[in-house]
Design a protein around this motif. Structure first.
Motif, PDB file in Angstrom:
ATOM      1  N   GLU A 266       2.636  29.119 -12.055  1.00  0.00           N
ATOM      2  CA  GLU A 266       3.812  28.902 -13.070  1.00  0.00           C
ATOM      3  C   GLU A 266       4.882  28.750 -12.567  1.00  0.00           C
ATOM      4  O   GLU A 266       5.928  28.348 -13.069  1.00  0.00           O
ATOM      5  CB  GLU A 266       3.837  30.229 -13.954  1.00  0.00           C
ATOM      6  CG  GLU A 266       2.771  30.283 -14.943  1.00  0.00           C
ATOM      7  CD  GLU A 266       2.855  31.693 -15.801  1.00  0.00           C
ATOM      8  OE1 GLU A 266       3.330  32.456 -15.208  1.00  0.00           O
ATOM      9  OE2 GLU A 266       1.948  31.543 -16.930  1.00  0.00           O
ATOM     10  N   THR A 267       5.202  28.912 -11.002  1.00  0.00           N
ATOM     11  CA  THR A 267       6.514  28.758 -10.514  1.00  0.00           C
ATOM     12  C   THR A 267       6.567  27.108 -10.344  1.00  0.00           C
ATOM     13  O   THR A 267       7.780  26.758 -10.178  1.00  0.00           O
ATOM     14  CB  THR A 267       6.585  29.282  -8.910  1.00  0.00           C
ATOM     15  OG1 THR A 267       5.588  28.509  -8.205  1.00  0.00           O
ATOM     16  CG2 THR A 267       6.275  31.042  -9.174  1.00  0.00           C
TER      17      THR A 267
ATOM     18  N   LYS B 177       0.352  23.079  -6.755  1.00  0.00           N
ATOM     19  CA  LYS B 177      -0.497  22.303  -7.613  1.00  0.00           C
ATOM     20  C   LYS B 177      -1.881  22.792  -7.604  1.00  0.00           C
ATOM     21  O   LYS B 177      -2.494  23.305  -6.807  1.00  0.00           O
ATOM     22  CB  LYS B 177      -0.437  20.745  -6.909  1.00  0.00           C
ATOM     23  CG  LYS B 177      -1.015  20.503  -5.583  1.00  0.00           C
ATOM     24  CD  LYS B 177      -0.701  18.979  -5.214  1.00  0.00           C
ATOM     25  CE  LYS B 177      -1.377  19.076  -3.817  1.00  0.00           C
ATOM     26  NZ  LYS B 177      -1.114  17.609  -3.406  1.00  0.00           N
ATOM     27  N   ILE B 178      -2.683  22.224  -8.601  1.00  0.00           N
ATOM     28  CA  ILE B 178      -3.884  22.478  -8.849  1.00  0.00           C
ATOM     29  C   ILE B 178      -4.902  21.260  -9.153  1.00  0.00           C
ATOM     30  O   ILE B 178      -4.460  20.131  -9.502  1.00  0.00           O
ATOM     31  CB  ILE B 178      -4.189  23.395  -9.972  1.00  0.00           C
ATOM     32  CG1 ILE B 178      -5.335  24.044 -10.194  1.00  0.00           C
ATOM     33  CG2 ILE B 178      -3.716  22.735 -11.509  1.00  0.00           C
ATOM     34  CD1 ILE B 178      -5.507  25.030 -11.301  1.00  0.00           C
TER      35      ILE B 178
ATOM     36  N   LEU C  34       1.069  23.298 -12.986  1.00  0.00           N
ATOM     37  CA  LEU C  34       1.446  23.954 -14.384  1.00  0.00           C
ATOM     38  C   LEU C  34       2.924  24.083 -14.978  1.00  0.00           C
ATOM     39  O   LEU C  34       3.515  24.643 -13.983  1.00  0.00           O
ATOM     40  CB  LEU C  34       0.658  25.345 -14.259  1.00  0.00           C
ATOM     41  CG  LEU C  34       0.762  26.207 -15.435  1.00  0.00           C
ATOM     42  CD1 LEU C  34      -0.241  25.855 -16.543  1.00  0.00           C
ATOM     43  CD2 LEU C  34       0.176  27.644 -14.984  1.00  0.00           C
ATOM     44  N   ILE C  35       3.063  23.585 -16.061  1.00  0.00           N
ATOM     45  CA  ILE C  35       4.425  23.618 -16.443  1.00  0.00           C
ATOM     46  C   ILE C  35       4.574  24.549 -17.731  1.00  0.00           C
ATOM     47  O   ILE C  35       5.791  25.043 -17.897  1.00  0.00           O
ATOM     48  CB  ILE C  35       5.021  22.133 -16.860  1.00  0.00           C
ATOM     49  CG1 ILE C  35       4.125  21.486 -17.847  1.00  0.00           C
ATOM     50  CG2 ILE C  35       5.001  21.306 -15.736  1.00  0.00           C
ATOM     51  CD1 ILE C  35       4.638  20.044 -18.326  1.00  0.00           C
ATOM     52  N   TRP C  36       3.735  25.146 -18.485  1.00  0.00           N
ATOM     53  CA  TRP C  36       3.702  26.213 -19.398  1.00  0.00           C
ATOM     54  C   TRP C  36       2.467  26.777 -19.588  1.00  0.00           C
ATOM     55  O   TRP C  36       1.397  25.821 -19.271  1.00  0.00           O
ATOM     56  CB  TRP C  36       4.480  25.581 -20.697  1.00  0.00           C
ATOM     57  CG  TRP C  36       3.788  24.387 -21.427  1.00  0.00           C
ATOM     58  CD1 TRP C  36       3.979  23.143 -21.223  1.00  0.00           C
ATOM     59  CD2 TRP C  36       2.573  24.834 -22.393  1.00  0.00           C
ATOM     60  NE1 TRP C  36       3.097  22.653 -22.225  1.00  0.00           N
ATOM     61  CE2 TRP C  36       2.268  23.425 -22.928  1.00  0.00           C
ATOM     62  CE3 TRP C  36       1.972  25.733 -23.022  1.00  0.00           C
ATOM     63  CZ2 TRP C  36       1.270  23.496 -23.520  1.00  0.00           C
ATOM     64  CZ3 TRP C  36       1.128  25.813 -23.759  1.00  0.00           C
ATOM     65  CH2 TRP C  36       0.500  24.335 -24.077  1.00  0.00           C
TER      66      TRP C  36
ATOM     67  N   TYR D 154      -2.459  26.096 -21.902  1.00  0.00           N
ATOM     68  CA  TYR D 154      -1.764  25.565 -20.623  1.00  0.00           C
ATOM     69  C   TYR D 154      -1.460  24.071 -20.641  1.00  0.00           C
ATOM     70  O   TYR D 154      -2.017  23.407 -21.406  1.00  0.00           O
ATOM     71  CB  TYR D 154      -2.860  25.975 -19.438  1.00  0.00           C
ATOM     72  CG  TYR D 154      -3.216  27.029 -19.351  1.00  0.00           C
ATOM     73  CD1 TYR D 154      -2.518  28.342 -18.519  1.00  0.00           C
ATOM     74  CD2 TYR D 154      -4.378  27.342 -19.687  1.00  0.00           C
ATOM     75  CE1 TYR D 154      -3.107  29.409 -18.354  1.00  0.00           C
ATOM     76  CE2 TYR D 154      -5.132  28.585 -19.655  1.00  0.00           C
ATOM     77  CZ  TYR D 154      -4.321  29.543 -18.874  1.00  0.00           C
ATOM     78  OH  TYR D 154      -5.063  30.881 -18.941  1.00  0.00           O
ATOM     79  N   GLY D 155      -0.114  23.957 -20.285  1.00  0.00           N
ATOM     80  CA  GLY D 155       0.033  22.645 -20.031  1.00  0.00           C
ATOM     81  C   GLY D 155       0.663  22.192 -18.562  1.00  0.00           C
ATOM     82  O   GLY D 155       1.015  23.003 -17.944  1.00  0.00           O
ATOM     83  N   PHE D 156       0.388  20.925 -18.362  1.00  0.00           N
ATOM     84  CA  PHE D 156       0.262  20.392 -17.122  1.00  0.00           C
ATOM     85  C   PHE D 156       0.826  18.944 -17.044  1.00  0.00           C
ATOM     86  O   PHE D 156       0.860  18.310 -18.060  1.00  0.00           O
ATOM     87  CB  PHE D 156      -1.223  20.173 -16.264  1.00  0.00           C
ATOM     88  CG  PHE D 156      -2.171  21.239 -16.455  1.00  0.00           C
ATOM     89  CD1 PHE D 156      -1.960  22.149 -14.895  1.00  0.00           C
ATOM     90  CD2 PHE D 156      -2.747  21.839 -17.245  1.00  0.00           C
ATOM     91  CE1 PHE D 156      -2.709  23.161 -14.761  1.00  0.00           C
ATOM     92  CE2 PHE D 156      -3.555  23.079 -17.058  1.00  0.00           C
ATOM     93  CZ  PHE D 156      -3.637  23.780 -15.896  1.00  0.00           C
TER      94      PHE D 156
END
Length: 85
Positions: free
Chosen positions: A16-17, A21-22, A41-43, A53-55
């Protein structure tokens, strides 16, 4: 994204920071292997009922976009053929 449910809270907090990256595998169809890309991950929104989850995709290769575009175009053609008189 059912695999994210298995991540512990510490890893999710690090994601979340936005600094880490994933690697994501996205299945466009069940018959084909996933297409692979990296994302941040942006939210996230977790509740008792669902997790969302938003990427934002990063380091995206042209092949990724080509596969997504081909999939969408094929699905649109299927829909048009099914709705034709």
């Amino acid at each position: 994204l059912n695999n994210l449910d298995g991540l512990n809270d510490k890893i999710l907090k690090e994601l979340e920071t936005g600094k880490k990256k994933i690697k994501l595998g996205i299945f466009l169809t069940s018959e084909n292997p996933p297409i692979i890309t990296f994302a941040r991950l942006i939210w996230s929104n977790t509740s008792d009922h669902e997790r969302r989850y938003g990427f934002i995709f990063i380091d995206v290769k042209d092949e990724f976009f080509n596969e997504v575009r081909n999939y969408v175009e094929n699905e649109l053609l299927k829909d048009q053929n099914q709705n034709s008189p």
